[in-house]
Design an enzyme around this catalytic site. Structure first.
Site, short mmCIF file in Angstrom:
data_model
loop_
_atom_site.label_atom_id
_atom_site.label_comp_id
_atom_site.label_asym_id
_atom_site.label_seq_id
_atom_site.Cartn_x
_atom_site.Cartn_y
_atom_site.Cartn_z
N ASN A 1 -7.97 46.18 -5.07
CA ASN A 1 -8.65 44.88 -5.19
C ASN A 1 -10.17 44.97 -4.93
OD1 ASN A 1 -8.55 45.26 -2.46
ND2 ASN A 1 -7.23 43.52 -2.04
N ARG B 1 -16.02 36.59 2.43
CA ARG B 1 -14.59 36.46 2.13
C ARG B 1 -14.38 35.55 0.93
NH1 ARG B 1 -10.59 39.73 4.59
NH2 ARG B 1 -9.24 38.17 3.67
N THR C 1 -6.62 38.22 -1.33
CA THR C 1 -6.17 39.61 -1.39
C THR C 1 -5.48 39.92 -2.72
OG1 THR C 1 -5.73 39.41 0.98
CG2 THR C 1 -4.86 41.37 -0.13
N TYR D 1 -7.64 51.06 9.16
CA TYR D 1 -6.57 50.12 8.79
C TYR D 1 -5.42 50.14 9.79
CZ TYR D 1 -8.53 48.68 4.27
OH TYR D 1 -9.30 48.11 3.28
N PHE E 1 3.00 49.07 2.87
CA PHE E 1 1.96 49.57 1.96
C PHE E 1 0.94 50.47 2.66
CE2 PHE E 1 0.63 45.24 3.32
CZ PHE E 1 -0.61 45.53 3.87
N ARG F 1 -12.43 39.55 -6.75
CA ARG F 1 -11.07 40.05 -6.96
C ARG F 1 -10.43 39.43 -8.20
NH1 ARG F 1 -9.41 40.17 -0.55
NH2 ARG F 1 -9.75 42.40 -0.20
N LYS G 1 -14.46 49.43 -2.63
CA LYS G 1 -13.38 50.41 -2.50
C LYS G 1 -13.47 51.46 -3.63
CE LYS G 1 -10.30 47.17 -0.10
NZ LYS G 1 -8.93 46.58 -0.06
N GLU H 1 -15.95 46.54 12.86
CA GLU H 1 -15.96 47.23 11.57
C GLU H 1 -17.37 47.69 11.17
OE1 GLU H 1 -11.94 45.16 9.71
OE2 GLU H 1 -13.86 44.84 8.70
N HIS I 1 -13.51 45.02 0.33
CA HIS I 1 -13.02 44.69 1.68
C HIS I 1 -14.04 43.79 2.36
CE1 HIS I 1 -11.51 45.13 5.81
NE2 HIS I 1 -12.78 45.21 6.13
P1 IDP Z 1 -7.68 41.63 2.94
O1 IDP Z 1 -8.30 42.90 2.38
O2 IDP Z 1 -7.78 40.49 1.98
O3 IDP Z 1 -8.17 41.27 4.32
P2 IDP Z 1 -5.23 42.58 4.22
O4 IDP Z 1 -3.98 41.77 4.35
O5 IDP Z 1 -6.05 42.79 5.45
O6 IDP Z 1 -6.09 41.91 3.05
O7 IDP Z 1 -4.81 43.99 3.61
C1 IDP Z 1 -5.71 45.07 3.60
C2 IDP Z 1 -5.63 45.74 2.26
O8 IDP Z 1 -4.32 46.31 2.09
C3 IDP Z 1 -5.78 44.81 1.05
O9 IDP Z 1 -7.13 44.52 0.71
C4 IDP Z 1 -5.11 45.62 -0.04
O10 IDP Z 1 -5.93 46.68 -0.53
C5 IDP Z 1 -3.93 46.21 0.72
N1 IDP Z 1 -2.73 45.34 0.65
C6 IDP Z 1 -2.53 44.16 1.28
N2 IDP Z 1 -1.32 43.64 1.00
C7 IDP Z 1 -0.73 44.53 0.18
C8 IDP Z 1 0.56 44.56 -0.48
O11 IDP Z 1 1.39 43.66 -0.34
N3 IDP Z 1 0.79 45.64 -1.27
C9 IDP Z 1 -0.10 46.66 -1.44
N4 IDP Z 1 -1.30 46.67 -0.85
C10 IDP Z 1 -1.63 45.61 -0.05
MG MG Z 2 -7.94 42.29 6.13
#
Ligand code: IDP
Ligand code: MG
Length: 140
Positions: free
Chosen positions: A112, A85, A91, A49, A57, A102, A9, A126, A115
């Site tokens: 973080n 993963r 996350t 997304y 968010f 992370r 990212k 994707e 992805h």
């Molecule tokens: P992942 O990347 O671990 O699959 P997802 O739930 O798919 O997590 O969320 C996508 C991205 O959205 C996360 O990697 C992060 O950058 C952002 N994100 C997820 N949850 C939050 C939150 O609660 N606050 C702010 N950003 C979030």
């Molecule tokens: Mg995800």
């Protein structure tokens, strides 16, 4: 032996973590089958997304993901989806295991660093979001 999509990212590229992330992928036994650096437009980031469009968010996430260049990776090898993963970690970096990307490098639940696709179906969608068939190395 499916491929998965990885993204470094904008925070990861900005902080010069590209080499370290790729090094972890290679050391884990996974294989880089495609690689490019690019910057997402807001429209492309919103599409990527879309599953999160109702989350509070979402707007901030799109702004973050378009804030600078990203590195898109096609990652292959045995169990690539789950393994990648696992290497990334949870996350929320506060919940991520030690030695995950992370845990080591993320600065918030949003910023973080990486992805990874979360299922075989999404990996396929994707990977093709960023790569044409002829931009991906064939499996050995
Ligand atoms: P992942 O990347 O671990 O699959 P997802 O739930 O798919 O997590 O969320 C996508 C991205 O959205 C996360 O990697 C992060 O950058 C952002 N994100 C997820 N949850 C939050 C939150 O609660 N606050 C702010 N950003 C979030
Ligand atoms: Mg995800």
């Amino acid at each position: 032996m499916a491929n998965t999509l990885g993204i470094i990212k904008p925070d990861g590229v900005r902080r010069k973590l590209v080499g370290r992330v790729i090094s972890k992928i290679e050391q884990s036994g996974l294989v880089i089958r495609g690689l490019k650096i690019l910057q997402l437009t807001p429209e492309r980031a919103e599409k990527f997304y879309a599953v999160h469009e109702d989350k509070p968010f979402f707007h901030s996430l799109v702004e973050f993901m378009t804030s600078g260049p990203i590195v898109a990776l096609v990652i292959g090898g045995h169990g690539s989806i789950e393994k990648w993963r696992e290497l990334m970690g949870a996350t929320d970096p506060a919940r991520a295991k030690y030695n995950t990307i992370r845990r080591e490098y993320a600065t918030s639940i949003e910023k973080n660093v990486v992805h990874g696709s979360d299922s075989a179906a999404n990996a396929k969608i994707e990977v093709s979001f960023f790569f044409r068939e002829d931009e991906i190395l064939p499996r050995e």
